[in-house]
Each structure stands twice: as C-alpha cells, then as structure tokens.
Design an enzyme around this catalytic site. Structure first.
Site, mmCIF file in Angstrom:
data_model
loop_
_atom_site.group_PDB
_atom_site.id
_atom_site.type_symbol
_atom_site.label_atom_id
_atom_site.label_comp_id
_atom_site.label_asym_id
_atom_site.label_seq_id
_atom_site.Cartn_x
_atom_site.Cartn_y
_atom_site.Cartn_z
ATOM 1 N N CYS A 331 41.678 35.962 30.415
ATOM 2 C CA CYS A 331 42.309 34.724 29.939
ATOM 3 C C CYS A 331 42.834 34.910 28.517
ATOM 4 C CB CYS A 331 41.316 33.567 30.045
ATOM 5 S SG CYS A 331 42.096 31.938 29.990
ATOM 6 N N HIS A 428 38.696 33.785 35.678
ATOM 7 C CA HIS A 428 37.312 33.713 35.214
ATOM 8 C C HIS A 428 36.371 33.768 36.417
ATOM 9 C CE1 HIS A 428 37.937 32.686 30.985
ATOM 10 N NE2 HIS A 428 38.865 31.820 31.344
#
Length: 491
Positions: A331, A428
């Site tokens: 991310c 994630h």
C-alpha cells in the site's frame, strides 16, 4: 460495557475473550465500540472501515464484521488531525479541536449502530476508549460515559496491575467521576496480573471498600495475546516467535515510520519460527544480513517517506537491493517504491510532487477517492491464492505495472521489478493466507510451519477459557441483563 482506567489496560482483549466465552455458551453475541482511534483498520464485506480490534472481536463472536460494530473511527493523519470514518465511510478530516466541537453530531450514528447490534444479539459487549476519568473530555463524550449514559448501559471498569498503581487508578476514578457517571459502574476487574493472584486479595478488598463496586476477579497475564492482531502500534513491541534451532531463518526488517497503518500485515510473519522480524528504529542502520525489507502501509505516505529519508534508510535500502536483497512495499510502502508521488490536490498537505525511492517504474497520483474493498487474489510469481483487502487513496500507474505482483479478482495489482526482487502491492492481509505466506517464504529460502487462522481460533478459545477461570461470567451476564431495570433508573 468494559471501560478502563487508562489506555492499554487490556480492554480490547477482555472484550474479545468475553465475546468468545459467551458465544461458547450458545449466546448470540455482538461486539461494539462507539469510537475508536487507530490506523489499524479492517474492511468489512460491504467495503466499510472499522478498527482492527473490532474485526478480531467479531471473529471471537463468530459473526461477520460490520460497520455497526465501530460506528466512529478516527484515523490520525497528523499530530493534530484525523480522518473521521462514520459507519464505515469517510465524512471529514478534522483537527482535534474541531472534532471535539462536532463529535456530539455523531452520537445519533453511534446510537443507530448500537441499536442495530442490540436487535441481533442476546448480549452486546461494548469497549470503551481511553479512560472515563479524563473528565476534561467528558462534555460531548461519545466513547465512554457519554455513550453509556445515553444508551443506559452498565459499566465494568478494568484496571492494569502490571504497570502499578491499580488501587489508586480504580479508587481515583471513583473519586473523580460525577455521581451520574459513577452510578453506571457496577463492578471492576484487575487485569494483567503476574504471579499468585491470591496475593492481591487484600487489594481487592480495599478497592471494594473504597468504591462500593463489586470485584469480579483478578485476570492473570495471558501470554497468547501476542498471537492476536494488535490493536495499535504498541503491539509491535511484543516478542516474536522464537526461531527453531537449525531452521533456515529469513530476516525481515520493517522500518518503524510515524504513520504506519494496517501493521497487522506483520502478525503472521511474527509467528513464523523461520522468520526473524526486526522493527528498525530511527537512528538504527539496516542490518547487513537483511533478507527482506518490508515497507508497510502508511496513513501519510509523503510524511513517512520524508521520515524514511531523514533516517537514511533510503540509502540503506538502495544498498540492500544492490547486494541482491528483496524489498516488498504494501500500500503506502508500494507508493514509496515508485518514481514519483503526485499530490496536486493537497490530499496529504500542501500540493506537491515528491520523488519516490525509484525502485519501481511507477507513479502514484493521490486523489480524494478512497478504495476500501475486500479482495481475493493470486500471486503471479508462485500461483498461490490469498484473500485480503485494499484500503488506500490514489492510483498507481506506469510501465512497471506491466509486471504485476498479483491478480486481484482477475485485475492486475502492484508491480514487480525486472529481476523480481523489488515488489509492490495494494493488497493488505495477504500474509494471513497460509498458501501465499508459505510460497513467498519459500522463495526467500525458508519454510512456513504456521497455520495462522487456526492459531488465532485456538488463542481465542484459550482466552475464553482463561476468563471463565478467573472471572465471574455469570455475574457479568447478570450486570448486562440489568440494563434498563427500574432499580438502575432510580439509582
């Protein structure tokens, strides 16, 4: 409602354990936290954000996570401001002073979500935030006594004996609260005891005598807590799994950045005996025997990138890559690995273009649009499947995307450098999937021996049994059932 004499007294763990214990008794249970402050968020099936602790508590209760389990989530973006998430969706970014003025507006959403939880459950176990004794914050409160009073919910106050001063903190809380708030507290718990709990019998008597509250028990320290997803960044201090003698060890180094987010990505790696997970503190150099540098998510990518450079880690990482080392950015970490981060709309502060680490041939354009979605994916290099979630602002483009890290729902995700050693992804939670984690570690020369999800379930069951042994759960249920009684209303 479980409130605490302060932060980090074990409220989240107590609520998770109670959720599993009551679920084991055949009850329909729902966790609830009116207001949470954490950059460790999870994504529900409908794409809403809630605190990671409530995701774990939902698992403990054996129910799907819902935005109504944590209707107000504050995600700090700076020392004085935070993103405000209401019922799973971002509604504003406010400075602390502005939020203090506006937070009574959010009580209606909190009560709406609480009532939805009540309708679905035999018992709702509520977690407070911080401490109700912070009476300077009482006006407009929606996290502790303000909520408890509005919802007519009885309170059990937990104190942490491990840090010392538990008698003073519990008796002092009784002394400082006004009568209306004090009357909501029906009992107390002494948490995190080490040693023979009978040695605190006299302490329990003193607290009961000084407060008039019933003592529900002394809960010994629960070692398995380190195997559950951490509520906040302090959880990174817990010791990792001890490596097996003779095992091939992979050293994974994670630079500690100020706005680290969704760091539960690290939890499955911490539990692998073949992994030595090192949290690199500012001022420390990257160890020369590092196998993988993992750049985690960030709530403020540009600020954390600046901090990374200030610590000199950009030079260390570049040298690590030249030596043949691996790098994975997740991310915000993925965004840092690119050539440029463009913030023309000032999403993270003043409009600016910031040079990235230049290890991937991609550029990130930050936008106000936020992606929050559960995902299922396939790791391109190994074919291993995983499940996880995306939670980010911005879009990453460029030639490097032609070699994706994964396919998410059939769409390319992330980027991989030509030699396969520098990687970035927006996914994630992928290390929580045993198949992916095993394949990824195998590429680094180590073997996975952990079944992560099974391990979490085992810990939750052990936690429930731990609370059954040391607390009076029958009395806790009786306290919960007293909600709305004539006796309480007249108190």
């Amino acid at each position: 409602m479980i409130q605490g004499t302060g932060s980090h007294v074990g409220k989240s763990l107590l609520v998770a354990g109670l959720c599993r214990a009551f679920s084991n008794r055949g009850l329909k249970v729902r966790p609830f936290k009116p207001q949470n402050m954490s950059n460790n968020a999870g994504v529900t099936a409908d794409g809403g954000e809630i605190g990671r602790a409530q995701m774990t508590q939902a698992l403990a209760a054996r129910v799907p996570p819902s935005v109504h389990m944590n209707p107000v989530l504050l995600k700090p973006e700076s020392d004085i401001g935070a993103q405000v998430i209401v019922q799973g969706r971002r509604v504003a970014t406010l400075k602390a002073r502005d939020y203090t003025v506006r937070k009574p507006e959010f009580l209606s959403a909190v009560m709406d979500s609480f009532n939805r939880q009540l309708e679905a459950a035999d018992i709702v176990v509520v977690e407070g935030a911080g401490s109700p004794a912070e009476v300077n914050l009482r006006e407009g409160d929606i996290a502790n006594m303000g909520f408890a009073l509005a919802a007519d919910v009885p309170v059990i106050l937990a104190g942490d004996i491990e840090r010392g001063g538990v008698i003073a903190s519990l008796v002092g809380s009784h002394a400082i609260l006004d009568e209306a708030d004090r009357s909501l507290i029906k009992a107390f718990i002494v948490n995190l005891f080490r040693g023979d709990v009978t040695l605190f019998d006299e302490g329990m008597r003193i607290i009961e005598e000084r407060t008039g509250w019933a003592g529900l028990g002394v809960v010994p320290h629960f070692p398995g807590a380190a195997k559950l997803p951490a509520e906040d960044v302090l959880g990174l201090e817990e010791p990792a799994e001890t490596p097996k003698k003779g095992a091939a060890i992979v050293k994974v180094v994670v630079p500690r950045l100020g706005r680290i987010a969704n760091f539960d990505d690290l939890d499955p790696l911490r539990q692998e005996p073949s992994v030595e997970l090192v949290i690199l503190e500012p001022g420390e150099a990257l160890p020369g025997d590092t196998d993988l540098v993992l750049l985690p998510g960030s709530k403020s990518t540009i600020a954390d990138l600046a901090a990374l450079r200030e610590a000199g880690w950009d030079i260390d990482i570049a040298a690590h890559v030249r030596r043949g080392g691996h790098v994975l950015g997740i991310c915000g970490g993925f965004q840092m690995l690119g050539r440029l981060i463009a913030d023309k709309d000032g999403i993270e502060g003043a409009p600016q273009n910031v040079r990235g680490l230049g290890l991937l041939d991609v550029t990130t354009n930050l936008t106000a649009d936020k992606t929050t979605v559960p995902v299922r994916g396939v790791h391109v290099a190994t074919g291993a499947e995983f499940s996880g979630y995306e939670i980010h602002v911005g879009e990453t483009v460029g030639p490097g995307r032609s070699e994706p890290f994964a396919m998410l729902e059939g769409h390319p995700d992330g980027a991989v450098a030509y030699d396969g050693r520098v990687m970035g992804t927006y996914a994630h939670g992928l290390f929580g999937s045993d198949a992916f984690r095993g394949a990824f570690l195998a590429n680094l020369g180590a073997t996975s021996s952990t079944r992560y999800d099974e391990g979490v379930e085992e810990v939750l069951d052990a936690l429930a049994q731990h609370l059954e042994e040391h607390l009076s759960l029958d009395r806790i249920f009786e306290i919960a059932a007293s909600r709305g009684s004539d006796e309480r209303k007249s108190a």
